[in-house]
Structure formats: C-alpha cells, structure tokens
Write an enzyme that holds these catalytic residues in place. Structure first.
Site, short mmCIF file in Angstrom:
data_model
loop_
_atom_site.label_atom_id
_atom_site.label_comp_id
_atom_site.label_asym_id
_atom_site.label_seq_id
_atom_site.Cartn_x
_atom_site.Cartn_y
_atom_site.Cartn_z
N LYS A 96 -17.99 -51.84 -11.15
CA LYS A 96 -16.90 -52.70 -11.60
C LYS A 96 -15.84 -52.92 -10.53
O LYS A 96 -15.43 -54.04 -10.28
CB LYS A 96 -16.18 -51.99 -12.75
N ARG A 118 -10.30 -50.75 -22.62
CA ARG A 118 -11.36 -49.75 -22.72
C ARG A 118 -11.56 -49.31 -24.16
O ARG A 118 -12.42 -48.48 -24.44
CB ARG A 118 -10.96 -48.54 -21.88
N ARG A 125 -20.36 -41.82 -4.49
CA ARG A 125 -19.11 -42.60 -4.50
C ARG A 125 -17.97 -41.88 -3.79
O ARG A 125 -17.82 -40.68 -3.89
CB ARG A 125 -18.73 -42.87 -5.95
N ARG A 173 -14.11 -38.29 -6.02
CA ARG A 173 -13.17 -38.13 -7.12
C ARG A 173 -13.54 -36.93 -7.98
O ARG A 173 -14.71 -36.67 -8.20
CB ARG A 173 -13.19 -39.38 -8.01
N ARG A 217 -18.13 -39.09 -19.36
CA ARG A 217 -17.55 -40.43 -19.22
C ARG A 217 -18.49 -41.50 -19.77
O ARG A 217 -18.04 -42.49 -20.35
CB ARG A 217 -17.20 -40.71 -17.76
P1 ADP Z 1 -14.53 -45.67 -13.92
O1 ADP Z 1 -14.58 -47.12 -14.31
O2 ADP Z 1 -15.39 -45.36 -12.80
O3 ADP Z 1 -14.69 -44.78 -15.11
P2 ADP Z 1 -11.67 -45.87 -13.52
O4 ADP Z 1 -11.09 -45.72 -12.18
O5 ADP Z 1 -11.66 -47.23 -14.13
O6 ADP Z 1 -13.12 -45.29 -13.41
O7 ADP Z 1 -10.93 -44.88 -14.54
C1 ADP Z 1 -10.82 -43.50 -14.30
C2 ADP Z 1 -10.25 -42.78 -15.51
O8 ADP Z 1 -8.93 -43.28 -15.80
C3 ADP Z 1 -11.01 -42.99 -16.80
O9 ADP Z 1 -12.11 -42.12 -16.92
C4 ADP Z 1 -9.93 -42.75 -17.86
O10 ADP Z 1 -9.70 -41.38 -18.06
C5 ADP Z 1 -8.70 -43.34 -17.21
N1 ADP Z 1 -8.51 -44.76 -17.59
C6 ADP Z 1 -8.60 -45.86 -16.79
N2 ADP Z 1 -8.38 -47.00 -17.46
C7 ADP Z 1 -8.14 -46.63 -18.75
C8 ADP Z 1 -7.86 -47.33 -19.97
N3 ADP Z 1 -7.78 -48.68 -19.99
N4 ADP Z 1 -7.68 -46.60 -21.09
C9 ADP Z 1 -7.76 -45.26 -21.09
N5 ADP Z 1 -8.03 -44.53 -20.00
C10 ADP Z 1 -8.22 -45.19 -18.84
#
Ligand code: ADP
Ligand code: ZN
Length: 213
Positions: A13, A88, A123, A156, A167
C-alpha cells in the site's frame, strides 16, 4: 481527486500510495507514518498508540480520526489526497462521510496472506522520514541508508513474524468489511498485487486514471 488505498499489512500500500501521490501531485497521507512519528516524539497520542501498534492491534478510532481530520484540513490537501492506512474500520469510513469528505475512488491492493508473510520479513523503513523499502523488491541505493533523507533504514517492530500474523487477523476482521461499504457505493476497484513493484504500479495508476511516464 480524493483516493483511498486499501490492503493488508505488507500488501505494498505505502509504495503504491507514494507512486499515486507523485503521479497526481497530491499528498500521501499515511496514518501509520503519522502514528510512528507521534510514538518517536513521545506525544500524548504516541504514548497511547505505542503498545497497541507493537502488538499488531488498531489504535482507537477517536485518536486516528482526530489525527486524520487535522491533516486533511491542511492547505496541501485542498486539491485532493491519497489516504494510505485510513480508514481501517467501518466507523472510520463513516467518520469521513460525517466530515463531508467526498471519496472518488477506493483501490484495494490484493495479496494473499502467505505471500505477505514472506514479504514483510524484507521490509525496511527510514527512521528519519518514514520512506519504505524492501531488501529484494525495492532496495535503497545504499543498503541501510534512505535515498530521500540519508536516515537509517530499519526493520519495524511490528514486522516481526508473530506480529504480522496478528496484524493480518486484525485486517480480515476489522478492515475488510470496509470493502463492502465502498462496493455498495460503486467506488471499489481491486488490483492484484504483482511480484514486481513496477507491474503493480502500472495497474494501480491505471485504476486511478493516471499514466506512467
Ligand atoms: P501496515 O499497513 O503495514 O499495517 P501502517 O504503517 O499503515 O502499516 O500502520 C501501522 C500500525 O499503525 C497499524 O498496525 C495500527 O496499529 C496503526 N494504525 C495505522 N493506521 C491506523 C488506523 N487508521 N486506525 C487504527 N490504527 C492504525
Ligand atoms: Zn528517509
């Protein structure tokens, strides 16, 4: 154009959002990057978010919606934006509607879970600016150093195998129902994530009506 990019963690993404942002000259708004920044700076949000993120769960809707609302109110988002990692949950999608934010298109990058598990291990993310890399698919020019800011690229915490499994579970349970939400509005388009980043990029740009140069 106001766009949303959906996809499981590790589906690519972030990389695709960067490409769209560049092609359409609109900002990429990544709630994940903003939350990691808050954690790094030890802000009030950050302190609340840290443990949840490291366990592979979701930060509370209240916090994330607040952060997002402030961000899209900024000047550079006036002519459109691409949301990467938001919404999300269904309540987050509803919050966008309540804010009066008109979404033009939602692109889902689909990658099977098994592929994701092997991919995520390679990653890397820049400690300085949050840019993302992959040792095999999208290496930085110099190993361990960010192309954009010269910062250090690291694994990470939430990319550890056990966390990736939780996740993915979180994604299927809490985020996937959003697909139906946007499908009903006729806005959902699915792109099958390819092995090559460039191939996925072509498909993603086509889905949003942008051309590759
Ligand atoms: P990925 O898409 O690889 O899971 P992100 O960088 O988008 O990683 O997000 C990392 C973490 O940040 C998520 O696992 C979550 O805990 C938190 N997070 C990010 N965006 C949201 C959201 N819109 N709502 C709730 N938690 C979020
Ligand atoms: Zn950087």
């Amino acid at each position: 154009m106001n766009l949303i990019l959906l996809g499981a963690p590790g589906a690519g993404k972030g990389t695709q959002a960067e490409a769209i942002a560049e092609a359409l000259t609109i900002p990429q708004i990544s709630t994940g990057n903003m939350l990691r920044e808050a954690v790094k700076n030890g802000t009030e949000y950050g302190l609340k978010a840290k443990a949840v993120m490291e366990a592979g769960g979701l930060v509370s809707d209240d916090i994330v919606i607040g952060i997002l609302k402030d961000r899209i109110a900024q000047d550079d988002a006036k002519n459109g934006f691409i949301l990467d990692g938001f919404p999300r949950t269904v309540p987050q999608a509803e919050a966008l509607d309540k804010m009066g934010v008109q979404i033009d298109k939602v692109v889902e990058i689909f990658v099977p879970d098994e592929t994701i598990k092997t991919r995520v291990s390679g990653r890397r993310v820049c400690e300085g600016c949050g840019a993302s890399y992959h040792v095999q698919y999208k290496p930085s020019k110099v190993e361990g150093i960010c192309d954009k800011c010269g910062g250090k690229t690291v694994v990470r915490k939430d990319d550890q195998p056990e966390t990736v499994i939780s996740r993915l579970k979180t994604y299927h349970e809490q985020t996937e129902p959003i697909k139906e939400y946007y499908q009903k509005q006729g806005k959902l388009e699915t792109v099958i994530g390819q092995e090559e980043v460039e191939e996925t990029k072509k498909l993603t740009l086509k889905a949003v009506g942008a051309e590759m140069e």
